[in-house]
Design an enzyme around this catalytic site. Structure first.
Site, PDB file in Angstrom:
ATOM      1  N   GLU A  69     -15.111  39.930 -34.103  1.00 59.29           N
ATOM      2  CA  GLU A  69     -15.352  41.095 -34.972  1.00 59.29           C
ATOM      3  C   GLU A  69     -16.314  40.697 -36.076  1.00 59.29           C
ATOM      4  O   GLU A  69     -16.609  39.509 -36.265  1.00 59.29           O
ATOM      5  CB  GLU A  69     -14.034  41.636 -35.534  1.00 59.29           C
ATOM      6  CG  GLU A  69     -13.282  42.456 -34.481  1.00 59.29           C
ATOM      7  CD  GLU A  69     -12.009  43.075 -34.988  1.00 59.29           C
ATOM      8  OE1 GLU A  69     -11.971  43.529 -36.137  1.00 59.29           O
ATOM      9  OE2 GLU A  69     -11.030  43.079 -34.227  1.00 59.29           O
ATOM     10  N   HIS A 185     -14.683  52.152 -43.068  1.00 62.94           N
ATOM     11  CA  HIS A 185     -14.983  51.622 -41.735  1.00 62.94           C
ATOM     12  C   HIS A 185     -16.243  52.307 -41.231  1.00 62.94           C
ATOM     13  O   HIS A 185     -16.369  53.525 -41.325  1.00 62.94           O
ATOM     14  CB  HIS A 185     -13.807  51.880 -40.790  1.00 62.94           C
ATOM     15  CG  HIS A 185     -13.853  51.041 -39.555  1.00 62.94           C
ATOM     16  ND1 HIS A 185     -14.797  51.242 -38.576  1.00 62.94           N
ATOM     17  CD2 HIS A 185     -13.094  49.992 -39.149  1.00 62.94           C
ATOM     18  CE1 HIS A 185     -14.608  50.343 -37.606  1.00 62.94           C
ATOM     19  NE2 HIS A 185     -13.584  49.570 -37.936  1.00 62.94           N
ATOM     20  N   ARG A 231     -18.498  44.791 -43.096  1.00 59.72           N
ATOM     21  CA  ARG A 231     -18.281  46.238 -42.990  1.00 59.72           C
ATOM     22  C   ARG A 231     -18.981  47.070 -44.051  1.00 59.72           C
ATOM     23  O   ARG A 231     -19.502  48.138 -43.756  1.00 59.72           O
ATOM     24  CB  ARG A 231     -16.788  46.522 -43.129  1.00 59.72           C
ATOM     25  CG  ARG A 231     -16.163  46.627 -41.807  1.00 59.72           C
ATOM     26  CD  ARG A 231     -14.727  46.961 -41.898  1.00 59.72           C
ATOM     27  NE  ARG A 231     -14.178  46.468 -40.639  1.00 59.72           N
ATOM     28  CZ  ARG A 231     -12.918  46.402 -40.349  1.00 59.72           C
ATOM     29  NH1 ARG A 231     -12.023  46.781 -41.228  1.00 59.72           N
ATOM     30  NH2 ARG A 231     -12.518  45.970 -39.184  1.00 59.72           N
ATOM     31  N   HIS A 292     -10.911  53.416 -44.782  1.00 61.26           N
ATOM     32  CA  HIS A 292     -10.116  52.671 -43.788  1.00 61.26           C
ATOM     33  C   HIS A 292      -9.042  51.777 -44.409  1.00 61.26           C
ATOM     34  O   HIS A 292      -7.961  51.647 -43.874  1.00 61.26           O
ATOM     35  CB  HIS A 292     -11.076  51.832 -42.956  1.00 61.26           C
ATOM     36  CG  HIS A 292     -10.426  51.036 -41.866  1.00 61.26           C
ATOM     37  ND1 HIS A 292      -9.674  51.629 -40.869  1.00 61.26           N
ATOM     38  CD2 HIS A 292     -10.423  49.696 -41.606  1.00 61.26           C
ATOM     39  CE1 HIS A 292      -9.237  50.684 -40.036  1.00 61.26           C
ATOM     40  NE2 HIS A 292      -9.649  49.514 -40.473  1.00 61.26           N
ATOM     41  N   ARG A 327     -12.318  43.219 -47.314  1.00 61.49           N
ATOM     42  CA  ARG A 327     -11.453  42.527 -46.350  1.00 61.49           C
ATOM     43  C   ARG A 327     -12.203  42.180 -45.071  1.00 61.49           C
ATOM     44  O   ARG A 327     -12.934  42.991 -44.510  1.00 61.49           O
ATOM     45  CB  ARG A 327     -10.263  43.427 -45.997  1.00 61.49           C
ATOM     46  CG  ARG A 327      -9.334  42.845 -44.955  1.00 61.49           C
ATOM     47  CD  ARG A 327      -8.193  43.790 -44.673  1.00 61.49           C
ATOM     48  NE  ARG A 327      -8.675  45.031 -44.116  1.00 61.49           N
ATOM     49  CZ  ARG A 327      -8.799  45.286 -42.817  1.00 61.49           C
ATOM     50  NH1 ARG A 327      -8.473  44.352 -41.926  1.00 61.49           N
ATOM     51  NH2 ARG A 327      -9.222  46.445 -42.394  1.00 61.49           N
ATOM     52  N   LEU A 333      -3.314  42.716 -40.468  1.00 64.58           N
ATOM     53  CA  LEU A 333      -2.043  42.509 -39.751  1.00 64.58           C
ATOM     54  C   LEU A 333      -1.532  41.098 -40.055  1.00 64.58           C
ATOM     55  O   LEU A 333      -0.331  40.879 -40.231  1.00 64.58           O
ATOM     56  CB  LEU A 333      -2.232  42.681 -38.240  1.00 64.58           C
ATOM     57  CG  LEU A 333      -2.362  44.113 -37.711  1.00 64.58           C
ATOM     58  CD1 LEU A 333      -2.600  44.102 -36.207  1.00 64.58           C
ATOM     59  CD2 LEU A 333      -1.119  44.923 -38.021  1.00 64.58           C
TER      60      LEU A 333
END
Ligand code: SIN
Length: 473
Positions: A69, A185, A231, A292, A327, A333
């Protein structure tokens, strides 16, 4: 959708590299100690998930498949198809239901903490069916209440992300930190019937391209990591491209990729796109940026402790500095796992030391709870939409001092109107919490006269060394 970032034992990765990537994405505001704990304790927490039967995609019997990612310098995202969060939640929830020392009170909203001399004594719960209140006596309360993404009209978050935990903690005297850092996002489905469904960054991690409405790729003009730039950079690039082409969306293109591989790798995204008549193997997916994730939240130390004795916070409701100003994908998670466990361990130890007997949560008497003095007409649904509109129009991807002042003016008026009135239903409580938090977010945005990570001000576009510190409210 993406998964969980973890540096497994392999030649290409290490906790040190994951640490470096997280700090880089965080744009100078990460707390190094917290980040080190996050990356260093990642693998052992993932092992626990395997033990609980979480079905990660596997390369072979012992090695999970690792995907890529944005802003990660190597493949390190483990996943369960494109619904990893759901798989983890389903498995952990099933375990929770088997434990006879865990009682789950559904349709009960936590409305306020009771504290004495900055120590937690109880939490007030509102029963949404009976419209009654109970005080659950406890010297320890853990907020795991998520973020405040529902402050925005276009968000990937569910409509319970109203910042209730942060607002409640703030009323009790807890410190909140980094509220101005909101992550947008880059690629959320743009369809007239759905503007909240995520098209995972993992799709770009597998080689998807971004194209403007003229079919041209553009990320090469914005960053050397192109589609896999951090992002905030990709979101702003899309925003600029939309403006340039006078459009409200761009496209994600996977049409030149192996169709069977993509259908199997992203079954939920494929199914959902198909339900809107978009076959991503043959046509581009229309997308636009949307809110997001909230980097800010209740300020905690590495054990999840807040400045209120007995009050803890974890997950998106907390802010211990691991995300800094932005982030890194799939670190959230992981945050929930690592710091949720740390709090669990500490609280277990404390309760054992105290040796007290828990209250039977099924046998708690109703109490009289007065939350406001004045009976007023409150159209909560309408006022909530007004807040969301102001946040979306003025506190989004690109902010200005003028726009922020206008948003503050609108939202403060709502907060002040609601502040002394009797709250009578779930929506009333959410309105009070959202208006409280929206004012704090906007004030933090006004205060930070620079651009950094998720906070971009076109009137202060530079990142300034004097601002390399957190705003705490
Ligand atoms: C995504 O799948 O793009 C979202 C994952 C994340 O926000 O970490």
């Amino acid at each position: 959708q993406g998964g969980i970032a973890v540096s497994m034992d392999n030649a290409h990765d290490s906790p040190e590299l994951h640490f470096k990537d997280t700090l880089k994405a965080g744009a100078g505001l990460c707390d190094a100690e917290s980040v080190w704990i996050l990356v260093n304790e990642a693998a052992s927490n993932i092992k626990t998930l395997f033990k609980y039967g979480v079905n990660f995609d596997m390369k072979n019997k012992s090695e999970p498949t690792l995907s890529r990612e944005a802003a990660h310098s190597t493949n390190r995202i483990i996943h369960a198809g494109d619904t990893t969060g759901k798989e983890v939640c389903d498995k952990l929830t099933a375990v929770a239901y088997t434990r006879n020392n865990i009682m789950i009170k559904e349709r009960t909203l936590a409305v306020d903490l009771v504290t004495v001399d900055d120590e937690v004594k109880a939490i007030i719960g509102y029963d949404e069916d009976k419209h009654t209140y109970k005080a659950y006596i406890s010297t320890i309360v853990i907020c795991a209440t998520g973020g405040y993404g529902y402050l925005y009209k276009s968000t990937t978050n569910p409509n319970v992300s109203t910042g209730d935990g942060a607002s409640m903690a703030y009323r009790a005297g807890a410190k909140l930190m980094d509220l101005e850092f909101v992550q947008f996002h880059p690629t959320v489905l743009y369809h007239k019937d759905n503007k909240s469904f995520l098209i995972s960054e993992a799709v770009r991690g597998e080689g998807a391209l971004l194209r403007n409405i003229n079919g041209e790729t553009f990320m090469e003009n914005y960053h050397e990591q192109r589609e896999l730039a951090p992002r905030d950079i990709v979101s702003r690039a899309i925003f600029a491209e939309m403006k340039k082409t006078n459009s409200d969306h761009v496209f994600v293109d996977v049409t030149s990729k192996d169709p069977e591989y993509f259908k199997n790798r992203f079954p939920n995204i494929y199914k959902t796109c198909m339900s809107y008549g978009i076959d991503f193997t043959k046509e581009f997916i229309p997308v636009a940026p949307a809110q997001h994730y909230c980097m800010g939240g209740i300020h905690t130390d590495i054990y999840g402790r807040t400045n209120i004795k007995g009050l803890y916070a974890c997950g998106e409701s907390a802010c211990n500095g691991i995300h800094g100003a932005n982030r890194l994908a799939s670190n959230s998670l992981l945050e929930g796992l690592v710091f949720g466990r740390k709090i669990g361990d500490e609280v277990t130890m404390l309760l054992e030391e105290q040796g007290g007997k828990s209250q039977d949560a099924n046998d708690v008497p109703d109490i009289k709870y007065v939350n406001g003095r004045i009976e007023k007409d409150v159209d909560s649904a309408k006022m909530i939409e007004e807040i969301r509109e102001a946040m979306t129009d003025f506190v989004g991807i690109i902010r200005t001092g003028e726009g922020l002042s206008e948003a503050l003016h609108k939202v403060e008026a709502i907060r002040d109107y609601v502040s002394d009135c009797k709250l009578k239903c779930h929506l009333d409580f959410e309105l009070a919490n959202m208006s409280t938090l929206a004012v704090l977010v906007i004030k933090s945005c006004i205060e930070r006269t620079e651009s950094r990570g998720g906070h971009y001000r076109s009137d202060y576009p530079e990142t300034l060394e004097v601002w390399r510190h957190n705003i705490i409210v």
